[in-house]
Enzyme design. Structure first.
Site, PDB file in Angstrom:
ATOM      1  N   HIS A   1      -8.506   5.476  11.644  1.00 31.77           N
ATOM      2  CA  HIS A   1      -9.823   5.876  11.143  1.00 31.77           C
ATOM      3  C   HIS A   1     -10.665   4.622  10.933  1.00 31.77           C
ATOM      4  CE1 HIS A   1      -7.671   4.529   7.589  1.00 31.77           C
ATOM      5  NE2 HIS A   1      -8.858   4.182   7.137  1.00 31.77           N
TER       6      HIS A   1
ATOM      7  N   HIS B   1     -14.215  -1.499  10.755  1.00 26.34           N
ATOM      8  CA  HIS B   1     -12.968  -1.918  11.405  1.00 26.34           C
ATOM      9  C   HIS B   1     -11.981  -0.767  11.414  1.00 26.34           C
ATOM     10  CE1 HIS B   1     -11.919  -2.402   7.166  1.00 26.34           C
ATOM     11  NE2 HIS B   1     -10.647  -2.435   7.506  1.00 26.34           N
TER      12      HIS B   1
HETATM   13  P1  2AM Z   1      -7.999  -1.340   5.332  1.00 21.61           P
HETATM   14  O1  2AM Z   1      -7.453  -0.541   6.457  1.00 21.61           O
HETATM   15  O2  2AM Z   1      -8.663  -2.600   5.756  1.00 21.61           O
HETATM   16  O3  2AM Z   1      -6.987  -1.551   4.221  1.00 21.61           O
HETATM   17  C1  2AM Z   1      -7.994   3.590   2.842  1.00 21.61           C
HETATM   18  O4  2AM Z   1      -7.340   2.656   2.086  1.00 21.61           O
HETATM   19  C2  2AM Z   1      -9.122   2.995   3.637  1.00 21.61           C
HETATM   20  O5  2AM Z   1     -10.066   2.380   2.774  1.00 21.61           O
HETATM   21  C3  2AM Z   1      -8.699   1.923   4.609  1.00 21.61           C
HETATM   22  O6  2AM Z   1      -9.548   1.990   5.722  1.00 21.61           O
HETATM   23  C4  2AM Z   1      -8.905   0.648   3.839  1.00 21.61           C
HETATM   24  O7  2AM Z   1      -9.178  -0.455   4.670  1.00 21.61           O
HETATM   25  C5  2AM Z   1     -10.130   0.992   3.033  1.00 21.61           C
HETATM   26  N1  2AM Z   1     -10.146   0.328   1.739  1.00 21.61           N
HETATM   27  C6  2AM Z   1      -9.110   0.150   0.912  1.00 21.61           C
HETATM   28  N2  2AM Z   1      -9.513  -0.465  -0.232  1.00 21.61           N
HETATM   29  C7  2AM Z   1     -10.837  -0.687  -0.097  1.00 21.61           C
HETATM   30  C8  2AM Z   1     -11.828  -1.278  -0.915  1.00 21.61           C
HETATM   31  N3  2AM Z   1     -11.547  -1.767  -2.130  1.00 21.61           N
HETATM   32  N4  2AM Z   1     -13.082  -1.343  -0.442  1.00 21.61           N
HETATM   33  C9  2AM Z   1     -13.370  -0.860   0.788  1.00 21.61           C
HETATM   34  N5  2AM Z   1     -12.482  -0.266   1.612  1.00 21.61           N
HETATM   35  C10 2AM Z   1     -11.233  -0.179   1.170  1.00 21.61           C
END
Ligand code: 2AM
Length: 172
Positions: free
Chosen positions: A42, A123
């Site tokens: 996602h 991303h």
């Molecule tokens: P990541 O894949 O770079 O960890 C669920 O955790 C989703 O939210 C993932 O896409 C994660 O990105 C993102 N995510 C997790 N913590 C976050 C934060 N504090 N701020 C923004 N996105 C976050």
């Protein structure tokens, strides 16, 4: 004690055909680490963090009011970060993606929902704890974006799982 909150985020669900192609490409890089399952791929639009379960209906109504047209996302960059995290990104994020995320964020803020205020960092995470850095790679995936969804991030003994709580189509 029952936890009355959920860790929530709005994201673009990667369509199964694109996810299968991306995972096959990633697996061929053979970088070790913990791969995200194809059905979990996602791109996060807005991260809400812990929110009361009692707000779910309001969040679904808010999402249903979003007006945005479908668009195509070109993922043409492979980046690596801390903890061996590997992700795909668009080198030129389309304006439609920025507008969709901004529209969601504005509606959330207007409804008094606290969410991550940092700028969008589009991303698609592929791998955590990669054992090696990728050699030169030239990804080129065209992802037709036709919907967005609300997810809960749930801890399980086998790692984090994402549960879809609602999905809304983008319409021209
Ligand atoms: P990541 O894949 O770079 O960890 C669920 O955790 C989703 O939210 C993932 O896409 C994660 O990105 C993102 N995510 C997790 N913590 C976050 C934060 N504090 N701020 C923004 N996105 C976050």
């Amino acid at each position: 004690m029952r936890d009355d909150t959920l860790r929530l985020f709005f994201a673009l669900p990667c369509p199964p055909e694109s996810a299968a192609a991306i995972c096959a490409w990633r697996d061929a890089l053979a970088l070790g680490g913990r791969a995200l399952a194809a059905e979990h791929l996602h791109l996060t639009l807005v991260f809400l963090g812990q929110q009361p379960r009692a707000r779910l209906d309001e969040l679904r109504r808010l999402a249903a009011g979003i007006e945005a047209a479908p668009f195509v996302l070109h993922l043409d960059r492979l980046d690596a970060g801390r903890h061996g995290l590997l992700w795909l990104a668009p080198s030129a994020p389309p304006a439609a993606l920025e507008r969709l995320a901004a529209q969601l964020r504005e509606r959330l803020q207007a409804a008094g929902v606290d969410c991550d205020g940092r700028p969008l960092h589009p991303h698609l995470s592929l791998l955590r704890h990669a054992a090696a850095r990728p050699a030169e790679a030239h990804p080129d995936f065209a992802w037709p974006v036709e919907a967005f969804a609300l997810y809960a991030s749930l801890p399980t003994p086998r790692g984090v799982r994402y549960r879809e709580l609602g999905r809304w189509p983008l319409r021209a």
